[in-house]
Design a protein around this motif. Structure first.
Motif, mmCIF file in Angstrom:
data_model
loop_
_atom_site.group_PDB
_atom_site.id
_atom_site.type_symbol
_atom_site.label_atom_id
_atom_site.label_comp_id
_atom_site.label_asym_id
_atom_site.label_seq_id
_atom_site.Cartn_x
_atom_site.Cartn_y
_atom_site.Cartn_z
ATOM 1 N N LYS A 7 17.906 -26.633 19.842
ATOM 2 C CA LYS A 7 16.940 -26.526 18.736
ATOM 3 C C LYS A 7 15.467 -26.637 19.148
ATOM 4 O O LYS A 7 14.636 -27.100 18.380
ATOM 5 N N PHE A 8 15.172 -26.233 20.354
ATOM 6 C CA PHE A 8 13.758 -26.151 20.735
ATOM 7 C C PHE A 8 13.118 -24.934 20.058
ATOM 8 O O PHE A 8 11.910 -24.824 19.955
ATOM 9 N N VAL A 9 13.978 -24.022 19.640
ATOM 10 C CA VAL A 9 13.541 -22.850 18.877
ATOM 11 C C VAL A 9 14.528 -22.703 17.717
ATOM 12 O O VAL A 9 15.554 -23.383 17.691
ATOM 13 N N THR A 10 14.211 -21.823 16.763
ATOM 14 C CA THR A 10 15.085 -21.746 15.589
ATOM 15 C C THR A 10 16.297 -20.846 15.813
ATOM 16 O O THR A 10 17.193 -20.799 14.979
ATOM 17 N N GLY A 11 16.319 -20.123 16.913
ATOM 18 C CA GLY A 11 17.459 -19.251 17.183
ATOM 19 C C GLY A 11 17.071 -18.258 18.256
ATOM 20 O O GLY A 11 15.945 -18.264 18.747
ATOM 21 N N TRP A 12 18.029 -17.384 18.605
ATOM 22 C CA TRP A 12 17.737 -16.351 19.610
ATOM 23 C C TRP A 12 16.601 -15.445 19.158
ATOM 24 O O TRP A 12 15.911 -14.849 19.960
ATOM 25 N N ASP A 13 16.447 -15.318 17.833
ATOM 26 C CA ASP A 13 15.421 -14.402 17.339
ATOM 27 C C ASP A 13 14.163 -15.147 16.906
ATOM 28 O O ASP A 13 13.336 -14.603 16.183
ATOM 29 N N ASP A 14 14.012 -16.377 17.332
ATOM 30 C CA ASP A 14 12.753 -17.081 17.075
ATOM 31 C C ASP A 14 11.628 -16.213 17.653
ATOM 32 O O ASP A 14 11.727 -15.732 18.785
ATOM 33 N N PRO A 15 10.549 -16.009 16.880
ATOM 34 C CA PRO A 15 9.496 -15.103 17.355
ATOM 35 C C PRO A 15 8.823 -15.546 18.664
ATOM 36 O O PRO A 15 8.096 -14.753 19.255
ATOM 37 N N ARG A 16 9.089 -16.764 19.107
ATOM 38 C CA ARG A 16 8.518 -17.184 20.404
ATOM 39 C C ARG A 16 9.437 -16.861 21.562
ATOM 40 O O ARG A 16 9.066 -17.010 22.726
ATOM 41 N N MET A 17 10.669 -16.468 21.267
ATOM 42 C CA MET A 17 11.633 -16.210 22.337
ATOM 43 C C MET A 17 11.319 -14.872 23.012
ATOM 44 O O MET A 17 10.928 -13.915 22.344
#
Ligand code: ATP
Ligand code: MG
Length: 565
Positions: free
Chosen positions: A285-295
């Motif tokens: 959960k460092f990001v909201t998912g594979w499609d987090d706009p920062r990924m």
């Protein structure tokens, strides 16, 4: 007579190989066949775009075809969700595999027959060494390996054990099927590579049919051969595997011989490009998912608002070579800005508002001004923007006591409100704590449209939004996910380099009403603020969410230059 348009770009090394092969008649049916072979154990990332552009791009250029092959030989880590995302991402980039969608698992029966045949011919054996022992027997780069005690197991016994492996009679790790090649080979990958291992896992496509699964170095070349791949293009880390590739494609029952060529993978600073590490960020959960706009995933950059065209341009500027390097993140952002500048619809949005009250403007009056949709595109037309007595402007566009060189609004100074009128600030309203809550100004009715009869000039132009003809929306200000060029480079742990400011949420920003029409997939520019898009997941009609795609200028590089880095 029409002149033939000659290509000016020099050929890359892969294009040279292909043109030579075509010219020499070495390509069956004169049709080159490439493939993009992702393992469905995660979402595709920006690195994969390079491989996709090379494989699909070469097929397009030389009028051949490119297969999509899901390399699904490790059921424990693979998932339908990944398969679907991979297909969506390749389509988004604008490539089409047509009917050529294949799975390594399509070939399990054939691979199994080939394995049986190798056993029959004494070219493969069932080994009972444990993985640790196998490693010990393998030798090192400088020392040859040792033959396994099972290497000379009689053919009938190998056959019996392999059938029983397939029938699920043994636990994982008990036996492995290995090719009998050469334990003293200078290339470790030829020291009797494993062909099959036992694995009790449900496969996303073959379910529980198999409990033995073929290894990459066996599956990949044979899949290429079965599909008639002519040029099997992969990244440099597979160079050492090429002899194993050539061994597998020269097995008796294989009648087409593909060839493997390697290129340098794409690395970008400030980015991690390993599905394993990206999965860790998702799971924890460092990001909201594979499609987090920062990924740095394709689905992430799509959601962030990058265009496929800009990424293809980026890949083409990076080029294809055999030398590893690290590409500058700012080059990627440059390509995004170049493309979006040409196509993004301009809107006015105030992200950090302060109220501007025009004291001499009628209370209930609404005027509409024509705002350019895109000054870079003469065919893009205009839209109406409402102007009223009370507006919002950016806080930073007003200073009560201006610093030297400040040309925006301050008491006594006149500026232009974009598309509308000249205004001159007069006084401010403050709350009990002395914070400015509103700026008062007067407007010059003769300056409608931005010029005056006396031709007087102003130095500043501000964007603005009517305070009551307005869309209130959430704006997500995205920045780099990592703050270090080489995440983890200093401490060995990439988590130490996560950028704490990679997302700053503005719960309520003011956007001109035209913004209500925006839909996911549309490219926008909030003038003076950056490029934006509607979030494709969380935005609803009642609560719109806009993502910052990229800033207008490369403040990062500028800052670095300032600091002398
Ligand atoms: P990762 O290391 O991120 O897990 P991978 O190489 O295991 O990636 P695959 O699904 O096996 O991922 O990759 C599919 C294809 O994409 C392979 O041919 C691989 O060489 C290529 N590829 C993967 N990463 C990159 C990259 N950074 N640059 C260029 N091509 C890449
Ligand atoms: Mg892989």
């Amino acid at each position: 007579m029409e002149e033939e348009v000659k290509e000016t770009k020099p050929l890359n090394f892969l294009e040279k190989i292909i043109e030579d092969d075509l010219a020499a008649g070495r390509v069956p049916n004169n049709t080159i066949v490439t493939r993009f072979p992702p393992e469905p154990n995660g979402y595709l990332h920006i690195g994969h775009i390079k491989s996709i552009c090379i494989n699909f791009g070469l097929a397009e250029k030389y009028k051949g075809r490119c297969h999509l092959r899901l390399d699904d030989t490790n059921p424990a880590k693979e998932d339908m969700e990944y398969i679907n995302s991979i297909k969506e991402d390749i389509k988004w980039l604008g490539f089409d595999w047509g009917k050529h969608e294949y799975y390594a698992s399509d070939y399990y029966d054939q691979l199994y027959e080939i394995a049986l045949d190798l056993i029959r011919k004494g070219k493969a054996y069932v080994d009972s060494l444990t993985p640790e022992e196998m490693k010990e027997y393998r030798g090192t780069l400088t020392e040859p390996g040792k033959n396994s005690p099972d290497r000379d197991r009689p053919i009938e016994e190998n056959m019996d054990l392999f059938l029983r492996m397939k029938n699920g009679e043994f636990p994982e790790g008990k036996y492995t099927l290995r090719a009998k090649i050469d334990m003293a080979s200078p290339n470790i990958n030829l020291r009797d590579p494993a062909l099959y291992r036992i694995k009790f896992a449900e496969h996303p496509r073959t379910g529980n049919k198999w409990c033995i699964y073929p290894m990459y170095d066996f599956t990949h070349p044979i899949s290429d051969a079965i599909e008639g791949i002519t040029h099997s293009i992969c990244t440099l880390e597979f160079e050492d595997h090429r002899p194993a590739y050539d061994w597998a494609t020269s097995i008796d029952n294989i009648d087409h011989t593909p060839h493997q060529y390697e290129f340098a993978r794409l690395n970008i600073n400030y980015c991690l490009m390993s599905k394993r590490k990206l999965l860790y960020l998702v799971n924890n959960k460092f990001v909201t998912g594979w499609d987090d706009p920062r990924m740095p995933t394709i689905s992430g950059i799509r959601r962030r608002g990058y265009s496929p065209e800009s990424m293809k341009d980026f890949i083409s500027r990076v080029g294809v070579a055999k030398v590893e390097g690290v590409v500058d993140y700012s080059l990627m952002e440059f390509c995004v800005r170049e493309d979006l500048n040409k196509r993004a619809k301009r809107l006015m949005a105030v992200l950090d508002p302060i109220k501007l009250i025009i004291d001499n403007y009628p209370e209930d009056k609404v005027e509409y001004f024509k705002a350019e949709n895109n000054p870079e595109d003469p065919n893009s037309g205009t839209h109406d923007v409402a102007f009223t007595k009370e507006l919002y402007i950016e806080k930073e566009d007003f200073m009560e006591i201006p610093v030297k060189g400040y040309h925006r609004l301050y008491p006594g100074n006149e500026i232009r409100l974009k598309y509308a009128y000249y205004v001159k600030a007069t006084t401010v309203d403050k709350d009990e704590n002395g914070n400015i809550v509103a700026v008062h100004c007067t407007y010059d009715p003769e300056s409608r449209g931005g010029t005056t009869p006396d031709g007087r000039k102003v130095k500043g132009t501000s964007h603005w939004v009517s305070a009551d003809h307005v869309l209130e929306a959430e704006v997500r200000q995205y920045d780099k996910l990592f703050k270090a060029e080489n995440p983890g480079g200093a401490t060995g742990n990439y988590l130490d380099d996560l950028n704490p400011d990679s997302l700053i949420v503005i719960p309520k920003a003011y956007i001109e009403l035209e913004g209500k029409k925006s839909r996911p997939g549309e490219y926008l520019q909030f003038i003076r603020n950056g490029y934006y898009c509607v979030d494709n997941k969380d935005s609803t009609d009642d609560h719109m969410v806009f993502n910052r795609t990229v800033t207008l200028k490369d403040s990062w590089s500028k800052m670095k230059a300032k600091m002398g880095l």
